[in-house]
Design a protein around this motif. Structure first.
Motif, PDB file in Angstrom:
ATOM      1  N   HIS A  63      -5.350  17.192  -3.071  1.00 33.63           N
ATOM      2  CA  HIS A  63      -5.034  18.071  -4.196  1.00 33.63           C
ATOM      3  C   HIS A  63      -5.875  17.660  -5.406  1.00 33.63           C
ATOM      4  O   HIS A  63      -6.006  16.461  -5.695  1.00 33.63           O
ATOM      5  CB  HIS A  63      -3.543  17.972  -4.529  1.00 33.63           C
ATOM      6  N   PRO A  64      -6.472  18.611  -6.125  1.00 36.03           N
ATOM      7  CA  PRO A  64      -7.349  18.252  -7.241  1.00 36.03           C
ATOM      8  C   PRO A  64      -6.656  17.475  -8.354  1.00 36.03           C
ATOM      9  O   PRO A  64      -7.323  16.809  -9.150  1.00 36.03           O
ATOM     10  CB  PRO A  64      -7.878  19.597  -7.748  1.00 36.03           C
ATOM     11  N   ALA A  65      -5.332  17.532  -8.411  1.00 38.47           N
ATOM     12  CA  ALA A  65      -4.602  16.805  -9.453  1.00 38.47           C
ATOM     13  C   ALA A  65      -4.191  15.400  -9.012  1.00 38.47           C
ATOM     14  O   ALA A  65      -3.571  14.673  -9.784  1.00 38.47           O
ATOM     15  CB  ALA A  65      -3.359  17.581  -9.876  1.00 38.47           C
ATOM     16  N   ALA A  66      -4.549  15.005  -7.790  1.00 42.05           N
ATOM     17  CA  ALA A  66      -4.034  13.751  -7.236  1.00 42.05           C
ATOM     18  C   ALA A  66      -4.442  12.528  -8.061  1.00 42.05           C
ATOM     19  O   ALA A  66      -3.598  11.696  -8.407  1.00 42.05           O
ATOM     20  CB  ALA A  66      -4.490  13.590  -5.786  1.00 42.05           C
ATOM     21  N   VAL A  67      -5.724  12.391  -8.374  1.00 40.90           N
ATOM     22  CA  VAL A  67      -6.173  11.213  -9.110  1.00 40.90           C
ATOM     23  C   VAL A  67      -5.496  11.149 -10.476  1.00 40.90           C
ATOM     24  O   VAL A  67      -5.002  10.098 -10.897  1.00 40.90           O
ATOM     25  CB  VAL A  67      -7.708  11.197  -9.264  1.00 40.90           C
ATOM     26  N   GLY A  68      -5.452  12.259 -11.179  1.00 39.24           N
ATOM     27  CA  GLY A  68      -4.801  12.291 -12.484  1.00 39.24           C
ATOM     28  C   GLY A  68      -3.329  11.929 -12.396  1.00 39.24           C
ATOM     29  O   GLY A  68      -2.795  11.218 -13.262  1.00 39.24           O
ATOM     30  N   PHE A  69      -2.661  12.401 -11.360  1.00 35.16           N
ATOM     31  CA  PHE A  69      -1.245  12.081 -11.176  1.00 35.16           C
ATOM     32  C   PHE A  69      -1.055  10.585 -10.965  1.00 35.16           C
ATOM     33  O   PHE A  69      -0.176   9.960 -11.577  1.00 35.16           O
ATOM     34  CB  PHE A  69      -0.686  12.852  -9.982  1.00 35.16           C
ATOM     35  N   TYR A  70      -1.871   9.995 -10.111  1.00 37.71           N
ATOM     36  CA  TYR A  70      -1.745   8.553  -9.861  1.00 37.71           C
ATOM     37  C   TYR A  70      -2.008   7.747 -11.130  1.00 37.71           C
ATOM     38  O   TYR A  70      -1.329   6.752 -11.394  1.00 37.71           O
ATOM     39  CB  TYR A  70      -2.698   8.117  -8.740  1.00 37.71           C
ATOM     40  N   MET A  71      -2.964   8.174 -11.922  1.00 34.06           N
ATOM     41  CA  MET A  71      -3.247   7.456 -13.160  1.00 34.06           C
ATOM     42  C   MET A  71      -2.087   7.584 -14.146  1.00 34.06           C
ATOM     43  O   MET A  71      -1.722   6.613 -14.818  1.00 34.06           O
ATOM     44  CB  MET A  71      -4.561   7.958 -13.758  1.00 34.06           C
ATOM     45  N   LYS A  72      -1.474   8.765 -14.232  1.00 29.89           N
ATOM     46  CA  LYS A  72      -0.300   8.920 -15.095  1.00 29.89           C
ATOM     47  C   LYS A  72       0.850   8.034 -14.628  1.00 29.89           C
ATOM     48  O   LYS A  72       1.668   7.580 -15.428  1.00 29.89           O
ATOM     49  CB  LYS A  72       0.135  10.384 -15.125  1.00 29.89           C
ATOM     50  N   ALA A  73       0.903   7.790 -13.324  1.00 27.05           N
ATOM     51  CA  ALA A  73       1.962   6.951 -12.766  1.00 27.05           C
ATOM     52  C   ALA A  73       1.722   5.468 -13.019  1.00 27.05           C
ATOM     53  O   ALA A  73       2.618   4.656 -12.783  1.00 27.05           O
ATOM     54  CB  ALA A  73       2.088   7.205 -11.267  1.00 27.05           C
ATOM     55  N   GLU A 125       0.843  -1.195   0.000  1.00 28.38           N
ATOM     56  CA  GLU A 125       0.000   0.000   0.000  1.00 28.38           C
ATOM     57  C   GLU A 125       0.878   1.245   0.000  1.00 28.38           C
ATOM     58  O   GLU A 125       1.849   1.334   0.761  1.00 28.38           O
ATOM     59  CB  GLU A 125      -0.902   0.041   1.227  1.00 28.38           C
ATOM     60  N   LEU A 126       0.552   2.167  -0.882  1.00 23.34           N
ATOM     61  CA  LEU A 126       1.167   3.489  -0.840  1.00 23.34           C
ATOM     62  C   LEU A 126       0.430   4.235   0.268  1.00 23.34           C
ATOM     63  O   LEU A 126      -0.582   4.887   0.035  1.00 23.34           O
ATOM     64  CB  LEU A 126       1.018   4.184  -2.195  1.00 23.34           C
ATOM     65  N   GLY A 127       0.919   4.059   1.489  1.00 20.15           N
ATOM     66  CA  GLY A 127       0.179   4.534   2.650  1.00 20.15           C
ATOM     67  C   GLY A 127       0.018   6.044   2.667  1.00 20.15           C
ATOM     68  O   GLY A 127      -1.090   6.561   2.794  1.00 20.15           O
ATOM     69  N   PHE A 128       1.134   6.754   2.552  1.00 23.74           N
ATOM     70  CA  PHE A 128       1.095   8.207   2.474  1.00 23.74           C
ATOM     71  C   PHE A 128       2.140   8.662   1.475  1.00 23.74           C
ATOM     72  O   PHE A 128       3.246   8.126   1.411  1.00 23.74           O
ATOM     73  CB  PHE A 128       1.321   8.844   3.849  1.00 23.74           C
ATOM     74  N   PHE A 129       1.772   9.676   0.704  1.00 24.10           N
ATOM     75  CA  PHE A 129       2.620  10.163  -0.375  1.00 24.10           C
ATOM     76  C   PHE A 129       2.287  11.627  -0.605  1.00 24.10           C
ATOM     77  O   PHE A 129       1.117  11.979  -0.781  1.00 24.10           O
ATOM     78  CB  PHE A 129       2.345   9.358  -1.654  1.00 24.10           C
ATOM     79  N   GLY A 130       3.295  12.476  -0.585  1.00 26.58           N
ATOM     80  CA  GLY A 130       3.012  13.879  -0.871  1.00 26.58           C
ATOM     81  C   GLY A 130       4.244  14.747  -0.774  1.00 26.58           C
ATOM     82  O   GLY A 130       5.285  14.325  -0.253  1.00 26.58           O
ATOM     83  N   VAL A 131       4.109  15.962  -1.276  1.00 27.86           N
ATOM     84  CA  VAL A 131       5.165  16.960  -1.186  1.00 27.86           C
ATOM     85  C   VAL A 131       4.587  18.228  -0.568  1.00 27.86           C
ATOM     86  O   VAL A 131       3.372  18.445  -0.572  1.00 27.86           O
ATOM     87  CB  VAL A 131       5.796  17.261  -2.561  1.00 27.86           C
ATOM     88  N   VAL A 132       5.459  19.044  -0.024  1.00 24.71           N
ATOM     89  CA  VAL A 132       5.013  20.254   0.675  1.00 24.71           C
ATOM     90  C   VAL A 132       4.468  21.278  -0.314  1.00 24.71           C
ATOM     91  O   VAL A 132       4.772  21.238  -1.511  1.00 24.71           O
ATOM     92  CB  VAL A 132       6.171  20.875   1.487  1.00 24.71           C
TER      93      VAL A 132
END
Length: 205
Positions: A162-172, A118-125
């Motif tokens: 963040h509103p771009a989160a889902v799109g970012f994960y899909m690109k990944a 599981e990608l438990g937590f992931f983020g940048v400041v």
């Protein structure tokens, strides 16, 4: 005195949410094969350091810097002993993303379920989103997740993020596989998170 009944979720229409609560749509995503790495910015100068047996105070401080404006509260409410037990578990690994000597990102991978990561937590400041730091950190995440055989690598995110989160994960390389509604006590009302956090989602009390 009996407690008032909780509203039943309407599957076609609106469901009132009581004052003092927050509600979000959670999206569950997964990948089953290692994807091609995301393009990284040239000369990014970022480094990633694995943190062995992270101190709960250090972890919470970075967690708060990254997630407070997205109402990340789960690890802030967790008692010290519970958080320390998770972070000390050999099946959980934590990495910090650094720009120079400054920690700007957090990656937590959880292997406590055999065959899954599981990608438990992931983020940048704040201030680092959209500049390539997340891509660098995600490449490390997939590299570490697929370093040994697994059935699936998964993550969930929600509409408070963040509103771009889902799109970012899909690109990944993650694929959406399900949704759920999550309702919780607003963490700004009990002091877990500062009152003026997440202005995109106002407090109702």
């Amino acid at each position: 005195m009996t407690e008032p009944a909780s509203p039943t979720l309407a599957l076609d229409g609106l469901t009132p949410i009581p004052a003092g609560k927050i509600a979000a749509i959670v999206t569950f995503l997964e990948m089953r094969e290692r994807p091609a790495p995301l393009p990284e910015p040239e000369g990014h100068g970022l480094t990633i350091r694995r943190v062995e047996r992270p101190d709960p105070g250090w972890y919470r401080a970075l967690f708060r810097r990254i997630g407070e404006d997205w109402l990340w509260f789960s690890r802030l409410r967790l008692p010290d002993a519970g958080l320390a037990a998770i972070l000390a578990d050999p099946a959980v690994e934590v990495h910090a993303l650094l720009r120079g000597e400054t920690e700007i990102g957090l990656l937590e991978l959880d292997r406590r379920v055999p065959g899954e990561v599981e990608l438990g937590f992931f983020g940048v400041v704040p201030g680092e989103t959209g500049a390539g730091a997340g891509r660098v950190l995600m490449n490390r995440a997939t590299e570490r997740a697929f370093a040994r055989p697994l059935a699936r690598f998964f993550v969930h995110t929600c509409t408070l993020d963040h509103p771009a989160a889902v799109g970012f994960y899909m690109k990944a390389g993650f694929v959406p596989v399900g949704r759920a509604v999550e309702i919780a006590d607003d963490p700004r009302l009990d002091g877990t998170i500062r009152r003026d956090a997440a202005r995109h989602f106002p407090v109702i009390d």
